[in-house]
Scaffold this motif. Structure first.
Motif, mmCIF file in Angstrom:
data_model
loop_
_atom_site.group_PDB
_atom_site.id
_atom_site.type_symbol
_atom_site.label_atom_id
_atom_site.label_comp_id
_atom_site.label_asym_id
_atom_site.label_seq_id
_atom_site.Cartn_x
_atom_site.Cartn_y
_atom_site.Cartn_z
ATOM 1 N N THR A 1 -6.890 2.506 -6.899
ATOM 2 C CA THR A 1 -7.078 3.570 -5.923
ATOM 3 C C THR A 1 -8.505 4.093 -5.993
ATOM 4 O O THR A 1 -9.097 4.161 -7.086
ATOM 5 C CB THR A 1 -6.085 4.729 -6.136
ATOM 6 O OG1 THR A 1 -6.355 5.754 -5.165
ATOM 7 C CG2 THR A 1 -6.197 5.335 -7.529
ATOM 8 N N SER A 2 -9.045 4.463 -4.841
ATOM 9 C CA SER A 2 -10.382 5.079 -4.811
ATOM 10 C C SER A 2 -10.310 6.579 -5.051
ATOM 11 O O SER A 2 -11.348 7.242 -5.141
ATOM 12 C CB SER A 2 -11.052 4.794 -3.468
ATOM 13 O OG SER A 2 -10.247 5.286 -2.398
ATOM 14 N N ASN A 3 -9.101 7.106 -5.169
ATOM 15 C CA ASN A 3 -8.909 8.523 -5.467
ATOM 16 C C ASN A 3 -9.068 8.716 -6.975
ATOM 17 O O ASN A 3 -8.155 8.448 -7.748
ATOM 18 C CB ASN A 3 -7.522 8.971 -5.013
ATOM 19 C CG ASN A 3 -7.239 10.422 -5.357
ATOM 20 O OD1 ASN A 3 -8.102 11.145 -5.867
ATOM 21 N ND2 ASN A 3 -6.014 10.872 -5.093
ATOM 22 N N GLN B 1 0.850 -1.181 0.000
ATOM 23 C CA GLN B 1 0.000 0.000 0.000
ATOM 24 C C GLN B 1 0.882 1.226 0.000
ATOM 25 O O GLN B 1 1.823 1.335 0.788
ATOM 26 C CB GLN B 1 -0.906 0.001 1.231
ATOM 27 C CG GLN B 1 -1.976 1.070 1.230
ATOM 28 C CD GLN B 1 -3.154 0.723 0.333
ATOM 29 O OE1 GLN B 1 -3.428 -0.458 0.089
ATOM 30 N NE2 GLN B 1 -3.856 1.738 -0.159
ATOM 31 N N ASP C 1 0.149 5.073 0.391
ATOM 32 C CA ASP C 1 -0.906 6.055 0.660
ATOM 33 C C ASP C 1 -2.258 5.472 0.279
ATOM 34 O O ASP C 1 -2.656 4.452 0.824
ATOM 35 C CB ASP C 1 -0.608 7.365 -0.072
ATOM 36 C CG ASP C 1 0.709 7.988 0.392
ATOM 37 O OD1 ASP C 1 1.018 7.880 1.585
ATOM 38 O OD2 ASP C 1 1.415 8.559 -0.456
ATOM 39 N N ASP C 2 -2.953 6.079 -0.691
ATOM 40 C CA ASP C 2 -4.281 5.572 -1.056
ATOM 41 C C ASP C 2 -4.249 4.670 -2.289
ATOM 42 O O ASP C 2 -5.288 4.390 -2.890
ATOM 43 C CB ASP C 2 -5.246 6.733 -1.292
ATOM 44 C CG ASP C 2 -4.758 7.706 -2.362
ATOM 45 O OD1 ASP C 2 -3.685 7.459 -2.948
ATOM 46 O OD2 ASP C 2 -5.451 8.712 -2.611
#
Length: 632
Positions: free
Chosen positions: A97-99, A76, A78-79
Motif C-alpha cells: 500500500t502507498s498509505n 485490491q 481500497d488502497d
C-alpha cells in the motif's frame, strides 16, 4: 415468517467463501482459502496441512471467482493490494500500500503442542523450540537489547513448512500476545522504518515432506550457504581472551603474564586483547600508559606460539577529539533522519558517534586504521564488537536503499569486518550467511540456566545454525562473571558442552577456580584435547555446510525429523550427521536422560552400541564424563 427471515440472515452472516490455489510447479501443493469473519489459509502437501493461519486482519477480502483453481490470484482492497503467486514448493504472499500510515498483519498458527517451531532471533531467554516464546510487537531488526544481534526472518516447523519474510519488509513480530497461539507478521512504516513511500508485507510459505527437507530448501533458496570456513587454527585450538578475567584492567605486563601462564599449563591458541587498550574510544591507537611496549608484548605472545587479536568497535566517543573532528568533517558518522543529529551512546561512551559503514569512504577510513595497527604492531586480526542496527542514532540516514534500512548497517559492518580474514569474530549478523567467519554468541552470565547461562549456549547454537550461521563461537567458557564468579563445576560442565562446538574460548583460567572434589584442570585439559582430536570431524561438517547447506551443529531431529522426542530436544546437538552430544547442564547432576535418534550409535566413552530411536534413562555422567555417540 419472521423466524425464517432471522434464520436466513444468520445464514448470510456466517456463510463463507472457499477457494483453492494450486501450485503451478507441483499440483500436490495447494493453498486453501476460507473467507468469513476472518480469512484463513492453509498450505497443504497432499492431504497434510503444513502451515495455517489468518491473513488480512480487519479487511474484507473478496477474492475473484477465477482465483479458484488458479496458480495465482490478486485483488485490491481500497488502497491495499494483495497478490498470491506460486513459487517453488509453495506460495508467495505480497501485500502493498502507498498509505504509509497503514498497518498490514498476517498471522500463522503455532498449533499448540502438535507442532514445534524453530528459528527466529537470538534471545536472552533462549528457548528452543520457539513456539512458546512471547513477543509484543517487536521491531524485527538486529537489536542491542534481548541479545537480538542475529535476527533472520525465517521460521521452520516440524510439519515440514517454513515462512521466510522478505528483507525489505518494515517488519514487526508479535508472538503469543496479540493473538495467542499465533505468530503475527506486521508491516508498518514506523520507528526505524519511517520515511518509506509504501508499506509492504511480503513472505513465502514453503512446504516439504519434513523439517530437514524444508530447511535445505530454505538454505538453497533464501538463506544461502557459506563460501569458506574460519581459520583452522582457532577451530583446533582455543581462544583466550582477557575480558572476563581482567575486564578493563589490562596492560603489557598483564597480557604477557596471562599468555605465559596459559602456555606453562600446556595450552596454545589465540590471545585476544580486549577492552581497554586505546588512547580514547575510537582512536584505534594504543595507550602508551598501559601499552608502552605493545610491539614487545605481541612478539612475546607469538614466541609463545599464540596468534594475537584485538578487540574493537564501530564507535568514536566525543572526547576522542582527533578522530571525532576528522569523521565529522568528512561526513563519516551516521545521522538521524529525525533531527540530523549524529549523537548516540554505547556502553563505553555517552555521547558518541557511530561510523557509517554504508559509506565507502567511512569504511575505508575504519579499515585503513585497523590495517595500520596490524602493520605497526603485528596484530593478526580483530574481535569486532557491536554491529546491531540500533546502536546508531534513531531512524538512521544510511547510504542504502531505504527499504533495506536499518539492517543494511549491520550487513555493511559485518562485511567490512570480514575483510580481516579467518581469525576474526563478529557478534552480529544480517544476511551474511555466506561469510566464512565466526559469529559469537552475546555475553553469557556465569550461571546454569537457559536464561543466558550454560543451557543457553546449546539452544543458541541450534538457533544460529537454523538461521544459516554454522560457524558459531560460543561465548567464554564459564560465562563473564558479571554478577557472580563461575564455580569449578560450572567451568568443567561448560567446557564439556562446548567441546564439539566449532571453537572453544576461555578467559577464566581453570587452574585458578578449583575444587577439592575433582581435578578441574585435568578435566578441562582432557576436553580441550578431545576437541582437538575431533577437529577434523568439525571441519568436515563445516565443509559439508559449504557444499550442501547442512548445519554444522544441527538439532538432533536432523537425523530423525519425524521423531517427537528429537523434535522437542533442547539440550543435545549434533556435529554434522555423525556425532551426537548430550552434555550435563544441571548443577550437581551426574546422570541424564538421552534421546538417541534413529540409526546405530556407538558410545564415545565405552563403545556400547545403541539402536535408535530410544531414550536412555539416567545415563551416568560423573564430573569427568561427557556423553557423546558416533554414528555407525
Amino acid at each position: 415468517m419472521g423466524f425464517k427471515i432471522i434464520v436466513c440472515l444468520l445464514f448470510l452472516f456466517v456463510q463463507t467463501k472457499s477457494l483453492q490455489l494450486v501450485n503451478s510447479n507441483d499440483e500436490s501443493i495447494k493453498l486453501e482459502i476460507s473467507v468469513g469473519d476472518q480469512t484463513t489459509i492453509s498450505v497443504t502437501l497432499g492431504d497434510a496441512v503444513k502451515i495455517s493461519g489468518q491473513i488480512g486482519q480487519n479487511r474484507n477480502l473478496d477474492f475473484p471467482d477465477d482465483c479458484d483453481g488458479a496458480a495465482s490470484c490478486s485483488l485490491q482492497i481500497d488502497d491495499v493490494s494483495l497478490s498470491i503467486d506460486s513459487i517453488d514448493s509453495g506460495f508467495n504472499i505480497s501485500w502493498q500500500t502507498s498509505n504509509t500510515e497503514a498497518t498490514l498483519q498476517d498471522c500463522l498458527d503455532l498449533n499448540g503442542s502438535d507442532t514445534n517451531w524453530f528459528g527466529g532471533p537470538e534471545k536472552w531467554e533462549a528457548d528452543w523450540p520457539v513456539e512458546n516464546v512471547r513477543y509484543r510487537n517487536r521491531i524485527y531488526t538486529t537489536l542491542k537489547g534481548d541479545n537480538g544481534a542475529v535476527a533472520e526472518r525465517y521460521w521452520l516447523n516440524s510439519n515440514g513448512g517454513y515462512v521466510f519474510v522478505g528483507d525489505k519488509v518494515p517488519l514487526y513480530v508479535d508472538q503469543n500476545t496479540a493473538v495467542p497461539g499465533s505468530i503475527c507478521f506486521i508491516g508498518a512504516a514506523t520507528d526505524s522504518y519511517a520515511g518509506r513511500d509504501e508499506v509492504t508485507l511480503v513472505y513465502n510459505l514453503v512446504v516439504k515432506g519434513d523439517a530437514k527437507e524444508a530447511h535445505l530448501h530454505a538454505v538453497n533458496n533464501f538463506l544461502g550457504k557459506p563460501q569458506a570456513h574460519p581459520d583452522e587454527w582457532i577451530i583446533r585450538n582455543p581462544i583466550w581472551t582477557t575480558w572476563a578475567k581482567y575486564k578493563r584492567d589490562i596492560n603489557d605486563e598483564v597480557v604477557v603474564a596471562f599468555a605465559q601462564e596459559i602456555a606453562d599449563h600446556g595450552f596454545t591458541g589465540q590471545i585476544e586483547i580486549d577492552d581497554f587498550w586505546e588512547t580514547c574510544y575510537g582512536s584505534l591507537v594504543f595507550n602508551d600508559n598501559q601499552f608502552a611496549d605493545i610491539n614487545g608484548t605481541v612478539q612475546t605472545l607469538k614466541d609463545l606460539g599464540f596468534t594475537v587479536t584485538l578487540w574493537t568497535h564501530p564507535f568514536v566517543n566525543d572526547d576522542c577529539e582527533e578522530p571525532m573532528q576528522y569523521g565529522e568533517s568528512n561526513g563519516y558518522f551516521i545521522k538521524s533522519k529525525n533531527d540530523g543529529s549524529e549523537e548516540t551512546s554505547w556502553w563505553n561512551g555517552n555521547p558518541a558517534h557511530h561510523v557509517d559503514f554504508t559509506q565507502e569512504g567511512a569504511r575505508k577510513w575504519f579499515t585503513d586504521r585497523l590495517k595500520t595497527l596490524q602493520e605497526l604492531h603485528g596484530i593478526d586480526s580483530f574481535k569486532f564488537d557491536a554491529g546491531e542496527s540500533d546502536w546508531a542514532p534513531p531512524n538512521p540516514d544510511l547510504n542504502a536503499d531505504i527499504e533495506d534500512s536499518p539492517n543494511a548497517l549491520t550487513a555493511a559492518y559485518v562485511r567490512t569486518c570480514a575483510e580481516f580474514g579467518g581469525l576474526l569474530e563478529v557478534r552480529s549478523a544480517w544476511r551474511t550467511q555466506d561469510l566464512g567467519i565466526f559469529v559469537r554468541m552475546l555475553d553469557r552470565d556465569s550461571r546454569w540456566t537457559i536464561i543466558n547461562g550454560l543451557h543457553s549456549i546449546i539452544t543458541s547454537l541450534l538457533q544460529f545454525n537454523i538461521n544459516g550461521y554454522g560457524f558459531v563461537l560460543p561465548d567464554m567458557i564459564g560465562g563473564n562473571g558479571y554478577f557472580e564468579q563461575p564455580t569449578a563445576e560450572l567451568i568443567v560442565r561448560w567446557t564439556q558442552a562446548n567441546t564439539f562446538m566449532p571453537s572453544m574460548q576461555f578467559s577464566f583460567l581453570p587452574w585458578e577456580i578449583t575444587s577439592d572434589d575433582f581435578d578441574a584442570v585435568a578435566i578441562v585439559k582432557k576436553f580441550v584435547e578431545l576437541h582437538e582430536e575431533y577437529a577434523d570431524s568439525i571441519l568436515a561438517a563445516m565443509n559439508n555446510s559449504i557444499s550442501t547447506g547442512t548445519p554444522v551443529n544441527p538439532p538432533i531431529w536432523w537425523v530423525d525429523p519425524t521423531n517427537p522426542d528429537a523434535l522437542k530436544s533442547n539440550d543435545q546437538y549434533l556435529v554434522g550427521e555423525e556425532i551426537l552430544v548430550a552434555p550435563i547442564i544441571k548443577k550437581g547432576a551426574t546422570s541424564r536422560n538421552i534421546v538417541i535418534p534413529a540409526g546405530t550409535w556407538k558410545d564415545g566413552n565405552d563403545g556400547t552400541i545403541y539402536e535408535g530411536p530410544q531414550t536412555l534413562a539416567d545415563y551416568p555422567a560423573p564430573i569427568d564424563v561427557l556423553p557423546f555417540f558416533i554414528k555407525q
